[in-house]
Motif scaffolding. Sequence first.
Motif, PDB file in Angstrom:
ATOM      1  N   ASP A  12       0.851  -1.191   0.000  1.00 44.94           N
ATOM      2  CA  ASP A  12       0.000   0.000   0.000  1.00 44.94           C
ATOM      3  C   ASP A  12       0.885   1.238   0.000  1.00 44.94           C
ATOM      4  OD1 ASP A  12      -2.099   1.819   0.289  1.00 44.94           O
ATOM      5  OD2 ASP A  12      -2.226   1.514   2.453  1.00 44.94           O
ATOM      6  N   PRO A  13       1.578   1.533  -1.103  1.00 46.51           N
ATOM      7  CA  PRO A  13       2.520   2.661  -1.115  1.00 46.51           C
ATOM      8  C   PRO A  13       1.852   4.026  -0.998  1.00 46.51           C
ATOM      9  CG  PRO A  13       2.420   1.626  -3.262  1.00 46.51           C
ATOM     10  CD  PRO A  13       1.599   0.794  -2.351  1.00 46.51           C
ATOM     11  N   THR A  14       0.550   4.116  -1.225  1.00 49.64           N
ATOM     12  CA  THR A  14      -0.131   5.410  -1.102  1.00 49.64           C
ATOM     13  C   THR A  14      -0.640   5.654   0.311  1.00 49.64           C
ATOM     14  OG1 THR A  14      -2.257   4.450  -1.715  1.00 49.64           O
ATOM     15  CG2 THR A  14      -0.880   5.314  -3.511  1.00 49.64           C
ATOM     16  N   GLY A  15      -0.769   4.612   1.108  1.00 47.45           N
ATOM     17  CA  GLY A  15      -1.271   4.747   2.471  1.00 47.45           C
ATOM     18  C   GLY A  15      -2.784   4.764   2.552  1.00 47.45           C
ATOM     19  N   ALA A  16      -3.479   4.415   1.481  1.00 51.57           N
ATOM     20  CA  ALA A  16      -4.939   4.446   1.471  1.00 51.57           C
ATOM     21  C   ALA A  16      -5.532   3.397   2.413  1.00 51.57           C
ATOM     22  CB  ALA A  16      -5.455   4.218   0.055  1.00 51.57           C
ATOM     23  N   ARG A  17      -4.918   2.258   2.517  1.00 52.72           N
ATOM     24  CA  ARG A  17      -5.470   1.159   3.320  1.00 52.72           C
ATOM     25  C   ARG A  17      -5.035   1.215   4.783  1.00 52.72           C
ATOM     26  NH1 ARG A  17      -4.920  -5.251   1.874  1.00 52.72           N
ATOM     27  NH2 ARG A  17      -6.526  -5.933   3.308  1.00 52.72           N
ATOM     28  N   TYR A  18      -3.760   1.495   5.045  1.00 51.71           N
ATOM     29  CA  TYR A  18      -3.219   1.446   6.399  1.00 51.71           C
ATOM     30  C   TYR A  18      -2.969   2.816   7.028  1.00 51.71           C
ATOM     31  CZ  TYR A  18      -2.528  -3.493   5.456  1.00 51.71           C
ATOM     32  OH  TYR A  18      -2.728  -4.809   5.143  1.00 51.71           O
ATOM     33  N   PRO A  21       2.083   4.976   4.126  1.00 51.01           N
ATOM     34  CA  PRO A  21       2.605   4.061   3.100  1.00 51.01           C
ATOM     35  C   PRO A  21       3.138   2.779   3.727  1.00 51.01           C
ATOM     36  CG  PRO A  21       3.325   6.293   2.656  1.00 51.01           C
ATOM     37  CD  PRO A  21       2.651   6.315   3.998  1.00 51.01           C
ATOM     38  N   THR A  22       2.762   1.652   3.132  1.00 50.84           N
ATOM     39  CA  THR A  22       3.082   0.344   3.693  1.00 50.84           C
ATOM     40  C   THR A  22       3.616  -0.571   2.605  1.00 50.84           C
ATOM     41  OG1 THR A  22       1.296   0.632   5.291  1.00 50.84           O
ATOM     42  CG2 THR A  22       2.109  -1.600   4.987  1.00 50.84           C
ATOM     43  N   TRP A  23       4.655  -1.338   2.974  1.00 48.96           N
ATOM     44  CA  TRP A  23       5.242  -2.301   2.040  1.00 48.96           C
ATOM     45  C   TRP A  23       5.395  -3.646   2.737  1.00 48.96           C
ATOM     46  CZ3 TRP A  23       6.802   2.727   2.410  1.00 48.96           C
ATOM     47  CH2 TRP A  23       6.701   3.495   1.238  1.00 48.96           C
ATOM     48  N   PRO A  24       5.417  -4.724   1.956  1.00 47.76           N
ATOM     49  CA  PRO A  24       5.751  -6.027   2.536  1.00 47.76           C
ATOM     50  C   PRO A  24       7.244  -6.083   2.864  1.00 47.76           C
ATOM     51  CG  PRO A  24       4.682  -6.269   0.393  1.00 47.76           C
ATOM     52  CD  PRO A  24       4.990  -4.820   0.580  1.00 47.76           C
ATOM     53  N   TRP A  25       7.631  -7.109   3.600  1.00 41.48           N
ATOM     54  CA  TRP A  25       9.017  -7.332   4.001  1.00 41.48           C
ATOM     55  C   TRP A  25       9.959  -7.254   2.805  1.00 41.48           C
ATOM     56  CZ3 TRP A  25      11.675  -7.514   8.318  1.00 41.48           C
ATOM     57  CH2 TRP A  25      12.900  -8.161   8.341  1.00 41.48           C
ATOM     58  N   GLY A  52       6.656   5.743   6.714  1.00 43.37           N
ATOM     59  CA  GLY A  52       6.111   4.501   6.171  1.00 43.37           C
ATOM     60  C   GLY A  52       6.313   3.369   7.145  1.00 43.37           C
ATOM     61  N   GLN A  53       5.869   2.191   6.722  1.00 44.03           N
ATOM     62  CA  GLN A  53       6.035   1.018   7.558  1.00 44.03           C
ATOM     63  C   GLN A  53       6.184  -0.229   6.703  1.00 44.03           C
ATOM     64  OE1 GLN A  53       2.615   0.428  10.054  1.00 44.03           O
ATOM     65  NE2 GLN A  53       1.201   0.373   8.351  1.00 44.03           N
ATOM     66  N   VAL A  54       6.815  -1.226   7.307  1.00 43.64           N
ATOM     67  CA  VAL A  54       6.923  -2.544   6.683  1.00 43.64           C
ATOM     68  C   VAL A  54       6.107  -3.478   7.560  1.00 43.64           C
ATOM     69  CG1 VAL A  54       8.489  -4.454   6.165  1.00 43.64           C
ATOM     70  CG2 VAL A  54       9.197  -2.115   5.722  1.00 43.64           C
TER      71      VAL A  54
END
Length: 140
Positions: A12-18, A21-25, A52-54
């Motif tokens: 979720d690189p835009t941050g719409a869901r979380y 901005p969120t990326w997998p490991w 952001g976050q992973v």
Amino acid sequence: MTRRRSSARFFDPTGARYGIPTWPWQMAPRHLLTLRQLAAEGLRPGGQPVVGQVLWNSRRYNAPGGVRAAYLYDVRLALPKRVPTDRQRAALGKALAARRQCPDCERDAGYVLPRHLGTCLDCADGVTSTRTALEGRHAA
């Protein structure tokens, strides 16, 4: 056969869901680092907010929902780590030494005393009092 969840749900690189901005490991952009990665490079966040976050699946540490997170900071905004002065290092050394000093037997235990005991392990078990009693008998 074991089933593995797809890590695509964390993309979720835009941050719409979380919300951020969120990326997998191991899929975050290279200019975003965790606190440990910044520290390994001799840097600190320097007051910048989390950018952001992973997220990844985990069964360790009873993570809520089996998901763990690592927050990311922009390395381009990071500042060098602060270097303590000699006086600060000396004060820290004294403070750490005080945490190793047993108030009962007044010895340096060689480890930080457990706070719930307040004494070294020997004194908590009564070993030191027995030792000193035996040493007193042999000295007489």
